[in-house]
Scaffold this motif. Structure first.
Motif, PDB file in Angstrom:
ATOM      1  N   VAL A  19      -8.410   5.490  -6.313  1.00 24.95           N
ATOM      2  CA  VAL A  19      -6.985   5.164  -6.300  1.00 24.95           C
ATOM      3  C   VAL A  19      -6.691   4.362  -5.045  1.00 24.95           C
ATOM      4  O   VAL A  19      -7.174   4.700  -3.960  1.00 24.95           O
ATOM      5  CB  VAL A  19      -6.122   6.448  -6.291  1.00 24.95           C
ATOM      6  CG1 VAL A  19      -4.644   6.114  -6.221  1.00 24.95           C
ATOM      7  CG2 VAL A  19      -6.417   7.309  -7.505  1.00 24.95           C
ATOM      8  N   GLU A  21      -3.523   3.356  -2.855  1.00 18.87           N
ATOM      9  CA  GLU A  21      -2.104   3.605  -2.614  1.00 18.87           C
ATOM     10  C   GLU A  21      -1.547   2.437  -1.808  1.00 18.87           C
ATOM     11  O   GLU A  21      -1.757   2.349  -0.597  1.00 18.87           O
ATOM     12  CB  GLU A  21      -1.904   4.892  -1.824  1.00 18.87           C
ATOM     13  CG  GLU A  21      -2.157   6.152  -2.593  1.00 18.87           C
ATOM     14  CD  GLU A  21      -1.767   7.345  -1.766  1.00 18.87           C
ATOM     15  OE1 GLU A  21      -0.673   7.889  -2.008  1.00 18.87           O
ATOM     16  OE2 GLU A  21      -2.543   7.717  -0.891  1.00 18.87           O
ATOM     17  N   GLU A  23       1.626   1.647  -1.086  1.00 18.71           N
ATOM     18  CA  GLU A  23       2.686   2.006  -0.137  1.00 18.71           C
ATOM     19  C   GLU A  23       2.130   2.698   1.106  1.00 18.71           C
ATOM     20  O   GLU A  23       2.658   2.540   2.195  1.00 18.71           O
ATOM     21  CB  GLU A  23       3.726   2.889  -0.814  1.00 18.71           C
ATOM     22  CG  GLU A  23       4.535   2.148  -1.857  1.00 18.71           C
ATOM     23  CD  GLU A  23       5.568   3.029  -2.526  1.00 18.71           C
ATOM     24  OE1 GLU A  23       5.802   4.154  -2.042  1.00 18.71           O
ATOM     25  OE2 GLU A  23       6.139   2.581  -3.523  1.00 18.71           O
ATOM     26  N   GLU A  24       1.087   3.496   0.931  1.00 11.31           N
ATOM     27  CA  GLU A  24       0.493   4.234   2.046  1.00 11.31           C
ATOM     28  C   GLU A  24      -0.586   3.423   2.751  1.00 11.31           C
ATOM     29  O   GLU A  24      -1.106   3.839   3.780  1.00 11.31           O
ATOM     30  CB  GLU A  24      -0.116   5.549   1.541  1.00 11.31           C
ATOM     31  CG  GLU A  24       0.868   6.477   0.878  1.00 11.31           C
ATOM     32  CD  GLU A  24       1.716   7.227   1.869  1.00 11.31           C
ATOM     33  OE1 GLU A  24       1.237   7.485   2.990  1.00 11.31           O
ATOM     34  OE2 GLU A  24       2.865   7.537   1.523  1.00 11.31           O
ATOM     35  N   HIS A  25      -0.981   2.304   2.157  1.00 11.00           N
ATOM     36  CA  HIS A  25      -2.045   1.455   2.697  1.00 11.00           C
ATOM     37  C   HIS A  25      -3.335   2.242   2.887  1.00 11.00           C
ATOM     38  O   HIS A  25      -3.952   2.206   3.941  1.00 11.00           O
ATOM     39  CB  HIS A  25      -1.631   0.805   4.025  1.00 11.00           C
ATOM     40  CG  HIS A  25      -0.394  -0.022   3.917  1.00 11.00           C
ATOM     41  ND1 HIS A  25      -0.358  -1.207   3.226  1.00 11.00           N
ATOM     42  CD2 HIS A  25       0.862   0.180   4.376  1.00 11.00           C
ATOM     43  CE1 HIS A  25       0.853  -1.713   3.289  1.00 11.00           C
ATOM     44  NE2 HIS A  25       1.625  -0.884   3.969  1.00 11.00           N
ATOM     45  N   ARG A  26      -3.728   2.986   1.832  1.00 12.19           N
ATOM     46  CA  ARG A  26      -4.974   3.735   1.909  1.00 12.19           C
ATOM     47  C   ARG A  26      -5.672   3.748   0.552  1.00 12.19           C
ATOM     48  O   ARG A  26      -5.041   3.562  -0.483  1.00 12.19           O
ATOM     49  CB  ARG A  26      -4.756   5.156   2.408  1.00 12.19           C
ATOM     50  CG  ARG A  26      -4.234   6.120   1.391  1.00 12.19           C
ATOM     51  CD  ARG A  26      -4.168   7.544   1.952  1.00 12.19           C
ATOM     52  NE  ARG A  26      -3.900   8.474   0.871  1.00 12.19           N
ATOM     53  CZ  ARG A  26      -4.404   9.673   0.787  1.00 12.19           C
ATOM     54  NH1 ARG A  26      -5.207  10.113   1.724  1.00 12.19           N
ATOM     55  NH2 ARG A  26      -4.123  10.466  -0.221  1.00 12.19           N
ATOM     56  N   THR A  27      -6.964   3.955   0.612  1.00 15.66           N
ATOM     57  CA  THR A  27      -7.779   4.066  -0.582  1.00 15.66           C
ATOM     58  C   THR A  27      -8.334   5.478  -0.648  1.00 15.66           C
ATOM     59  O   THR A  27      -8.809   6.009   0.357  1.00 15.66           O
ATOM     60  CB  THR A  27      -8.948   3.050  -0.533  1.00 15.66           C
ATOM     61  OG1 THR A  27      -8.391   1.739  -0.435  1.00 15.66           O
ATOM     62  CG2 THR A  27      -9.804   3.140  -1.770  1.00 15.66           C
ATOM     63  N   ASN A  61       6.216   7.995 -10.075  1.00 16.35           N
ATOM     64  CA  ASN A  61       4.880   7.407 -10.093  1.00 16.35           C
ATOM     65  C   ASN A  61       4.338   7.433  -8.675  1.00 16.35           C
ATOM     66  O   ASN A  61       4.899   6.811  -7.771  1.00 16.35           O
ATOM     67  CB  ASN A  61       4.920   5.965 -10.595  1.00 16.35           C
ATOM     68  CG  ASN A  61       5.246   5.882 -12.061  1.00 16.35           C
ATOM     69  OD1 ASN A  61       5.061   6.847 -12.789  1.00 16.35           O
ATOM     70  ND2 ASN A  61       5.732   4.738 -12.496  1.00 16.35           N
ATOM     71  N   SER A  62       3.254   8.190  -8.486  1.00 19.82           N
ATOM     72  CA  SER A  62       2.720   8.364  -7.136  1.00 19.82           C
ATOM     73  C   SER A  62       1.325   8.962  -7.217  1.00 19.82           C
ATOM     74  O   SER A  62       0.866   9.369  -8.286  1.00 19.82           O
ATOM     75  CB  SER A  62       3.621   9.317  -6.334  1.00 19.82           C
ATOM     76  OG  SER A  62       3.631  10.600  -6.942  1.00 19.82           O
ATOM     77  N   TYR A  63       0.692   9.044  -6.072  1.00 18.36           N
ATOM     78  CA  TYR A  63      -0.617   9.679  -5.989  1.00 18.36           C
ATOM     79  C   TYR A  63      -0.505  11.163  -6.350  1.00 18.36           C
ATOM     80  O   TYR A  63      -1.376  11.711  -7.037  1.00 18.36           O
ATOM     81  CB  TYR A  63      -1.203   9.498  -4.585  1.00 18.36           C
ATOM     82  CG  TYR A  63      -2.531  10.170  -4.405  1.00 18.36           C
ATOM     83  CD1 TYR A  63      -3.652   9.700  -5.074  1.00 18.36           C
ATOM     84  CD2 TYR A  63      -2.659  11.273  -3.585  1.00 18.36           C
ATOM     85  CE1 TYR A  63      -4.883  10.320  -4.931  1.00 18.36           C
ATOM     86  CE2 TYR A  63      -3.889  11.887  -3.422  1.00 18.36           C
ATOM     87  CZ  TYR A  63      -4.989  11.406  -4.103  1.00 18.36           C
ATOM     88  OH  TYR A  63      -6.198  12.024  -3.955  1.00 18.36           O
TER      89      TYR A  63
END
Length: 70
Positions: A19, A21, A23-27, A61-63
């Motif tokens: 995934v 993300e 908005e969070e700038h992370r994988t 809709n989110s992680y």
């Protein structure tokens, strides 16, 4: 076949991205995703939920939605 059964049947390395993300700038890797899914499942079991019980998801809709769905 469920999505979980399909993914578990694949030999996907746990360090591969699962995934992203934006908005969070992370994988999030498959290993991290499965750890969080299992942690949530254990928490639900401790609250008394059993396999086959139904749970409603009221999340944007989110992680967190992905983890909860799986």
């Amino acid at each position: 076949m469920s999505l979980i059964a399909y993914l578990q049947g694949k030999s996907i390395p746990s360090n591969r991205p699962a995934v992203i993300e934006a908005e969070e700038h992370r994988t999030v890797s498959y290993g991290e995703l499965w750890d969080e899914v299992n942690s949530l499942a254990l928490g639900l079991r401790e609250l008394g939920f059993q396999p086959g019980d139904r749970v409603a998801l009221a999340l944007p809709n989110s992680y967190a939605w992905i983890v909860s769905f799986l």
